[in-house]
Design a protein around this motif. Sequence first.
Motif, PDB file in Angstrom:
ATOM      1  N   MET A  62       0.347 -15.769 -16.748  1.00  0.00           N
ATOM      2  CA  MET A  62       1.035 -14.576 -17.247  1.00  0.00           C
ATOM      3  C   MET A  62       1.767 -14.832 -18.559  1.00  0.00           C
ATOM      4  O   MET A  62       1.721 -14.012 -19.471  1.00  0.00           O
ATOM      5  CB  MET A  62       2.026 -14.085 -16.189  1.00  0.00           C
ATOM      6  CG  MET A  62       1.366 -13.507 -14.946  1.00  0.00           C
ATOM      7  SD  MET A  62       0.550 -11.934 -15.250  1.00  0.00           S
ATOM      8  CE  MET A  62       1.967 -10.886 -15.567  1.00  0.00           C
ATOM      9  N   VAL A 128      -3.114 -10.734 -15.717  1.00  0.00           N
ATOM     10  CA  VAL A 128      -2.418  -9.555 -15.208  1.00  0.00           C
ATOM     11  C   VAL A 128      -3.389  -8.461 -14.772  1.00  0.00           C
ATOM     12  O   VAL A 128      -3.151  -7.764 -13.776  1.00  0.00           O
ATOM     13  CB  VAL A 128      -1.415  -9.021 -16.255  1.00  0.00           C
ATOM     14  CG1 VAL A 128      -2.142  -8.540 -17.506  1.00  0.00           C
ATOM     15  CG2 VAL A 128      -0.558  -7.908 -15.665  1.00  0.00           C
ATOM     16  N   HIS A 131      -4.427  -8.499 -11.219  1.00  0.00           N
ATOM     17  CA  HIS A 131      -3.372  -8.378 -10.209  1.00  0.00           C
ATOM     18  C   HIS A 131      -2.663  -7.035 -10.272  1.00  0.00           C
ATOM     19  O   HIS A 131      -1.527  -6.925  -9.817  1.00  0.00           O
ATOM     20  CB  HIS A 131      -2.370  -9.525 -10.381  1.00  0.00           C
ATOM     21  CG  HIS A 131      -2.933 -10.879 -10.102  1.00  0.00           C
ATOM     22  ND1 HIS A 131      -2.936 -11.447  -8.854  1.00  0.00           N
ATOM     23  CD2 HIS A 131      -3.549 -11.772 -10.914  1.00  0.00           C
ATOM     24  CE1 HIS A 131      -3.517 -12.639  -8.903  1.00  0.00           C
ATOM     25  NE2 HIS A 131      -3.890 -12.860 -10.147  1.00  0.00           N
ATOM     26  N   GLY A 150       6.428  -5.191 -12.747  1.00  0.00           N
ATOM     27  CA  GLY A 150       6.119  -6.040 -11.608  1.00  0.00           C
ATOM     28  C   GLY A 150       6.455  -5.375 -10.283  1.00  0.00           C
ATOM     29  O   GLY A 150       7.253  -4.431 -10.213  1.00  0.00           O
ATOM     30  N   GLU A 151       5.846  -5.896  -9.228  1.00  0.00           N
ATOM     31  CA  GLU A 151       6.008  -5.293  -7.909  1.00  0.00           C
ATOM     32  C   GLU A 151       7.455  -5.377  -7.416  1.00  0.00           C
ATOM     33  O   GLU A 151       7.951  -4.456  -6.763  1.00  0.00           O
ATOM     34  CB  GLU A 151       5.060  -6.004  -6.936  1.00  0.00           C
ATOM     35  CG  GLU A 151       4.960  -5.353  -5.560  1.00  0.00           C
ATOM     36  CD  GLU A 151       5.936  -5.964  -4.564  1.00  0.00           C
ATOM     37  OE1 GLU A 151       6.209  -5.309  -3.543  1.00  0.00           O
ATOM     38  OE2 GLU A 151       6.428  -7.073  -4.834  1.00  0.00           O
ATOM     39  N   THR A 153      10.181  -5.365  -9.298  1.00  0.00           N
ATOM     40  CA  THR A 153      10.926  -4.339 -10.035  1.00  0.00           C
ATOM     41  C   THR A 153      10.646  -2.954  -9.472  1.00  0.00           C
ATOM     42  O   THR A 153      11.568  -2.143  -9.279  1.00  0.00           O
ATOM     43  CB  THR A 153      10.551  -4.378 -11.529  1.00  0.00           C
ATOM     44  OG1 THR A 153      10.844  -5.676 -12.056  1.00  0.00           O
ATOM     45  CG2 THR A 153      11.321  -3.330 -12.316  1.00  0.00           C
ATOM     46  N   PHE A 192       1.987  -4.549 -11.278  1.00  0.00           N
ATOM     47  CA  PHE A 192       1.244  -5.780 -11.018  1.00  0.00           C
ATOM     48  C   PHE A 192       1.997  -6.639 -10.013  1.00  0.00           C
ATOM     49  O   PHE A 192       3.214  -6.528  -9.840  1.00  0.00           O
ATOM     50  CB  PHE A 192       1.002  -6.568 -12.308  1.00  0.00           C
ATOM     51  CG  PHE A 192       2.248  -7.134 -12.947  1.00  0.00           C
ATOM     52  CD1 PHE A 192       2.796  -8.333 -12.524  1.00  0.00           C
ATOM     53  CD2 PHE A 192       2.866  -6.466 -13.996  1.00  0.00           C
ATOM     54  CE1 PHE A 192       3.937  -8.854 -13.115  1.00  0.00           C
ATOM     55  CE2 PHE A 192       4.011  -6.972 -14.592  1.00  0.00           C
ATOM     56  CZ  PHE A 192       4.547  -8.172 -14.152  1.00  0.00           C
ATOM     57  N   LYS A 193       1.251  -7.512  -9.347  1.00  0.00           N
ATOM     58  CA  LYS A 193       1.837  -8.449  -8.389  1.00  0.00           C
ATOM     59  C   LYS A 193       1.070  -9.765  -8.482  1.00  0.00           C
ATOM     60  O   LYS A 193      -0.081  -9.851  -8.073  1.00  0.00           O
ATOM     61  CB  LYS A 193       1.759  -7.900  -6.962  1.00  0.00           C
ATOM     62  CG  LYS A 193       2.363  -8.840  -5.925  1.00  0.00           C
ATOM     63  CD  LYS A 193       2.263  -8.259  -4.519  1.00  0.00           C
ATOM     64  CE  LYS A 193       2.876  -9.205  -3.494  1.00  0.00           C
ATOM     65  NZ  LYS A 193       2.788  -8.664  -2.112  1.00  0.00           N
ATOM     66  N   LEU A 198       8.033 -13.671 -11.835  1.00  0.00           N
ATOM     67  CA  LEU A 198       7.719 -12.771 -12.950  1.00  0.00           C
ATOM     68  C   LEU A 198       7.537 -11.339 -12.476  1.00  0.00           C
ATOM     69  O   LEU A 198       7.658 -10.406 -13.276  1.00  0.00           O
ATOM     70  CB  LEU A 198       6.449 -13.247 -13.665  1.00  0.00           C
ATOM     71  CG  LEU A 198       6.530 -14.610 -14.349  1.00  0.00           C
ATOM     72  CD1 LEU A 198       5.179 -14.988 -14.925  1.00  0.00           C
ATOM     73  CD2 LEU A 198       7.583 -14.599 -15.437  1.00  0.00           C
ATOM     74  N   ASP A 199       7.261 -11.126 -11.186  1.00  0.00           N
ATOM     75  CA  ASP A 199       7.133  -9.763 -10.661  1.00  0.00           C
ATOM     76  C   ASP A 199       8.436  -8.980 -10.776  1.00  0.00           C
ATOM     77  O   ASP A 199       8.429  -7.752 -10.662  1.00  0.00           O
ATOM     78  CB  ASP A 199       6.711  -9.806  -9.187  1.00  0.00           C
ATOM     79  CG  ASP A 199       5.274 -10.276  -9.016  1.00  0.00           C
ATOM     80  OD1 ASP A 199       4.548 -10.330 -10.015  1.00  0.00           O
ATOM     81  OD2 ASP A 199       4.896 -10.604  -7.875  1.00  0.00           O
TER      82      ASP A 199
END
Length: 414
Positions: A62, A128, A131, A150-151, A153, A192-193, A198-199
């Motif tokens: 990522m 990314v 995912h 991200g998932e 968030t 994304f996950k 980073l998610d």
Amino acid sequence: MFRPLSIFIGTRYTRAKRRNRFVSFISMTSMIGLALGVLAMIVVLSVMNGFQREMSSRILGMVPHATIVGVKPIDDWQPVAAAAMKNPEVTAAVPFTEMEGMLSYKGLMQPIQISGVDPAQEGKVSIVAQHIVQGRLDALKPGEFGVVIGEITARRFRLNVGDKITLIVPEVSTAPGGITPRMQRLNVVGVFKVGAELDGSMGLIHVADAATMQRWEPNQVQSVRLAVKDLYAAPKVSSDIAAGLGAEFKADDWTHTQGSLFSAMKMEKTMIGLLLLMIVAVAAFNIIATLIMVVNDKGADIAILRTIGATPRQIMAIFMVQGTVIGIVGTLIGGVLGVIAALNVSELVGWFERVSGQHIFSSDVYFVSNLPSELQGGDVLLICSAGFVLSFLATLYPAWRAAKIEPAHALRYS
């Protein structure tokens, strides 16, 4: 077949003994303990290698491997990318802009790192697109101010595709404070996950929208993002490319942002390996107690061997052979079982989860939802070598003690 006296008698002593079954039991216990220690080391280090591989593939898939950053906004990024692609280590070069800010939604706020990307080319340098769990990466259109979050968030703010969220970024100004916040309304177009932190700390917008938010021209970018073949060569590769482009460019790479994480994982593997080595050491040095009891049990045999001409060196070699055989057999058994267990640990954990109905690594709690394992030949060789060496060292004192037995004294009290 000819066998030296020391090897013949030493291997004979390792078999079952009629006179002292307890000594045989202690020998077997030492062998089993050594095997279990070697097995544990191989399995644990393989699992740690697997976790490190998963984190490397997800995080470094990522974040940029390296970037060529302009001292001022780059008007035309393609010549920079072309110069970078001349390096044989570089596999791709795409436009990239990065900025930091705060996300705000219904009174809740969180920091976030926003990456300006070109959706059409992002697949060359990032995972990314593979995912995305909601929406699409190519839904990022210039001028529409879409964002892929991200998932974590999305879960924190309870966002779905189509919701709107506010991005607050700092802007240098002539105001008394020197910095004023600037707000931009963004439309969530994807989630994304990747199964890493980073998610919850990263978001993607179109590179043209990033330029607009920075008050640049639409075609201007902050840097050129590189993908390289060897991650650990990224610092040198990016430095060479930046040096060739001149003073208007500087290099950055993943070691500046994620290096501490991977250094910590490497240190953790080293420390756990040393702790597990203590288990092998304890099992190996049990051989000392085993051989001392054998020496006491075989005092008369040693005296008879000395009287018929055996030298102290031969006596010492007999017990060194016996202890070494115990160590080699235990280490080999542990090594074979450890390799088999390391290769199948993921399946074993999956089977246990199915049988018990319990999820050991729940995806709601852990970033990695299974137990990865990566067996490395170097680890196996190092562990088995340590077992051999410790087993050999454990034989020295009992063997030396056997060599010092006086025949007359031993026969008198036998």
